[in-house]
Design a protein around this motif. Structure first.
Motif, mmCIF file in Angstrom:
data_model
loop_
_atom_site.group_PDB
_atom_site.id
_atom_site.type_symbol
_atom_site.label_atom_id
_atom_site.label_comp_id
_atom_site.label_asym_id
_atom_site.label_seq_id
_atom_site.Cartn_x
_atom_site.Cartn_y
_atom_site.Cartn_z
ATOM 1 N N SER A 39 0.841 -0.676 -0.080
ATOM 2 C CA SER A 39 0.005 0.030 0.180
ATOM 3 C C SER A 39 1.018 1.282 0.226
ATOM 4 O O SER A 39 0.381 2.064 0.098
ATOM 5 C CB SER A 39 -0.985 -0.409 1.427
ATOM 6 O OG SER A 39 -0.349 -0.354 2.601
ATOM 7 N N SER A 43 1.940 1.325 -4.465
ATOM 8 C CA SER A 43 0.654 1.995 -5.073
ATOM 9 C C SER A 43 1.129 3.122 -5.300
ATOM 10 O O SER A 43 1.860 2.932 -6.651
ATOM 11 C CB SER A 43 0.869 2.668 -3.434
ATOM 12 O OG SER A 43 1.831 3.785 -3.496
ATOM 13 N N ALA A 89 -7.106 1.495 -5.661
ATOM 14 C CA ALA A 89 -6.689 0.558 -4.765
ATOM 15 C C ALA A 89 -6.551 -1.232 -5.621
ATOM 16 O O ALA A 89 -7.057 -1.255 -7.030
ATOM 17 C CB ALA A 89 -8.632 -0.032 -3.959
ATOM 18 N N ALA A 106 -5.273 -2.544 -1.192
ATOM 19 C CA ALA A 106 -4.091 -2.133 -0.905
ATOM 20 C C ALA A 106 -4.965 -0.734 -1.347
ATOM 21 O O ALA A 106 -4.745 -0.806 -2.128
ATOM 22 C CB ALA A 106 -2.883 -2.502 -1.367
ATOM 23 N N SER A 108 -4.170 3.568 -1.899
ATOM 24 C CA SER A 108 -2.756 4.651 -2.462
ATOM 25 C C SER A 108 -3.055 5.589 -1.569
ATOM 26 O O SER A 108 -4.447 6.082 -1.113
ATOM 27 C CB SER A 108 -3.193 4.554 -3.855
ATOM 28 O OG SER A 108 -2.537 3.422 -4.619
ATOM 29 N N GLY A 198 -3.929 0.151 4.494
ATOM 30 C CA GLY A 198 -3.075 2.009 3.744
ATOM 31 C C GLY A 198 -2.756 2.687 4.786
ATOM 32 O O GLY A 198 -2.938 2.165 5.454
ATOM 33 N N GLY A 202 -5.419 6.336 2.285
ATOM 34 C CA GLY A 202 -5.193 5.108 2.172
ATOM 35 C C GLY A 202 -6.433 4.439 3.236
ATOM 36 O O GLY A 202 -6.496 3.420 2.816
#
Length: 443
Positions: A39, A43, A89, A106, A108, A198, A202
């Motif tokens: 993440s 990302s 995501a 994950a 960003s 995140g 995130g």
């Protein structure tokens, strides 16, 4: 609040021996550090910007500490990508050859500074997650929606959520295909757990999305781990999240304790925006040692002054979270926390600038503390000299008066009245003529 006063721990600084609930095992197995790396480093903001699922799907390498003090590599495969710029995501498949049966969702981090003001100005909307989230997420703006009481009495779960966060998730679930992509992954890998993850922006998206998804899919094993999330719901939403996720939510907050005997402070973003509430189970993660601490003041909010901004630069970003989490994992494995730079850090140029800003700000703060300490010492020294001089004069006067009185001389003796100044002040206050500081005593 003033960040100097509020963003700090005043309790005894005793580290926790382990993470709560299922998280200790996930830390030891590497899922937490993997979730953070996916993440951040991979990302949309950094190395993942040009990564898209394909045939074959791209794999990325994640290096994890081992009990022997070395590193092992695991490879995560990209299955799905949703969103655009301000909210993105990725769905990753854990390395099954390393016995990692996990789907990582994950989110960003924040990409544009303008998003800060959108978050700050966002109102609260009442979301009612439905099983048809792939087409829409039911919500009503103020004036158009039923009252929360009516919704609650109907048995439907109401999730208060920041309008900015809600708008981004609404488009991701429906128009941008996150619901379809995630449900297909769940059907394809039914024995896998799902970890939403995140940092910063995130982190808030991951928390809200996990609650929404879990409310609609109670049959799925959902976990959430985040770092330095800002606030996105109110007290009712926090209760909904706690009832929905329980101990499967782990919000990390990066923290640090200054010089010896200093109080512990933490990332100021986690107390923002005002009027919103942080979720349950927060854990302080020491940025220097990787030790874990109970967060005893999670309700405190932040106002962004100079000190809060310095703590933001010092503790908020991915580099700090990556290093601290890797140290935490090494300690959990019984190893010494590693020192030095990490090879997978995300933006070397930006990080050097950040380090420069932090170093300069730290020097300014330390210099200010030094000047204040020196000034305090000077004032204390002057006060001591004045007190000693006054005592010396008083003692000499008393000695002389005693000598004159003992000699039996009918002359004049002079004495200093110890409470003369107090009497003088009282007399002036009462409108009386003040008595002189010296008075003559005759025999």
């Amino acid at each position: 609040m003033n960040a100097d006063d509020e963003d700090e721990e005043t309790e005894e600084d005793v580290p926790l021996s382990r993470l709560p609930g299922p998280w200790q095992e996930l830390m030891l197995n590497g899922q937490l550090l993997t979730a953070l790396i996916l993440s951040t480093s991979y990302s949309e903001k950094y190395k993942g910007r040009h990564l898209y699922p394909g045939d074959p799907s791209p794999k990325v390498e994640v290096r994890l500490p081992t009990p022997s003090g070395t590193q092992r590599s695991v490879f995560s495969r990209l299955l799905h990508r949703s969103g655009n710029k301000e909210a993105v995501a990725f769905i990753w498949l854990g390395d099954e050859t390393a016995d990692d049966k996990t789907l990582y969702v994950a989110f960003s981090p924040m990409r544009y500074r303008s998003q800060f003001f959108k978050i700050y100005c966002a109102a609260m909307v009442q979301d009612v997650p439905s099983e048809d989230m792939g087409k829409h997420i039911s919500f009503w703006q103020s004036g158009d929606r039923p009252t929360a009481g009516a919704l609650l009495s109907s048995g439907r779960t109401v999730l208060p959520i920041s309008a900015y966060v809600h708008g981004k998730l609404r488009r991701m679930w429906s128009q941008q295909g996150l619901w379809k992509g995630l449900t297909e992954c769940v059907e394809k890998y039914p024995s896998h757990k799902i970890i939403f993850a995140g940092i910063s922006h995130g982190a808030a998206l991951a928390q809200a999305a996990a609650v929404q998804f879990r409310l609609c899919r109670e049959d799925v094993d959902v976990y959430v781990v985040t770092w330095n999330a800002y606030r996105w719901t109110d007290s009712h939403g926090r209760r909904v999240a706690e009832g929905t996720l329980g101990d499967k939510l782990l919000p990390f907050v990066l923290s640090r304790r200054g010089e010896s005997k200093a109080t512990r402070y933490w990332d100021s973003v986690t107390g923002f925006p005002r009027g919103y509430k942080a979720l349950h189970n927060p854990i302080l993660l020491d940025a220097d040692t990787g030790h874990l601490y109970e967060h005893t003041a999670p309700e405190k909010t932040s106002n962004f002054g100079a000190v809060a901004m310095m703590r933001f630069f010092e503790l908020h970003f991915a580099r700090c979270a990556l290093i601290a989490t890797k140290k935490c994992m090494a300690l959990a494995l019984g190893q010494t926390a590693p020192e030095g730079e990490e090879s997978y850090l995300v933006a070397p140029v930006a990080e050097r600038l950040q380090e420069s800003l932090i170093s300069t700000g730290d020097k300014i703060v330390k210099r200010g503390h030094s000047v204040r300490r020196q000034a305090s010492a000077e004032i204390a020294s002057v006060r001591t000299r004045i007190t000693n001089a006054s005592e010396d004069i008083r003692q000499k006067a008393e000695d002389r008066f005693t000598a004159l009185r003992s000699s039996g001389n009918s002359g004049t003796a002079i004495a200093i009245v110890e409470d003369a100044e107090d009497d003088k002040g009282d007399s002036v206050h009462k409108g009386k003529k003040p008595r002189p500081l010296l008075r003559r005593l005759a025999w």
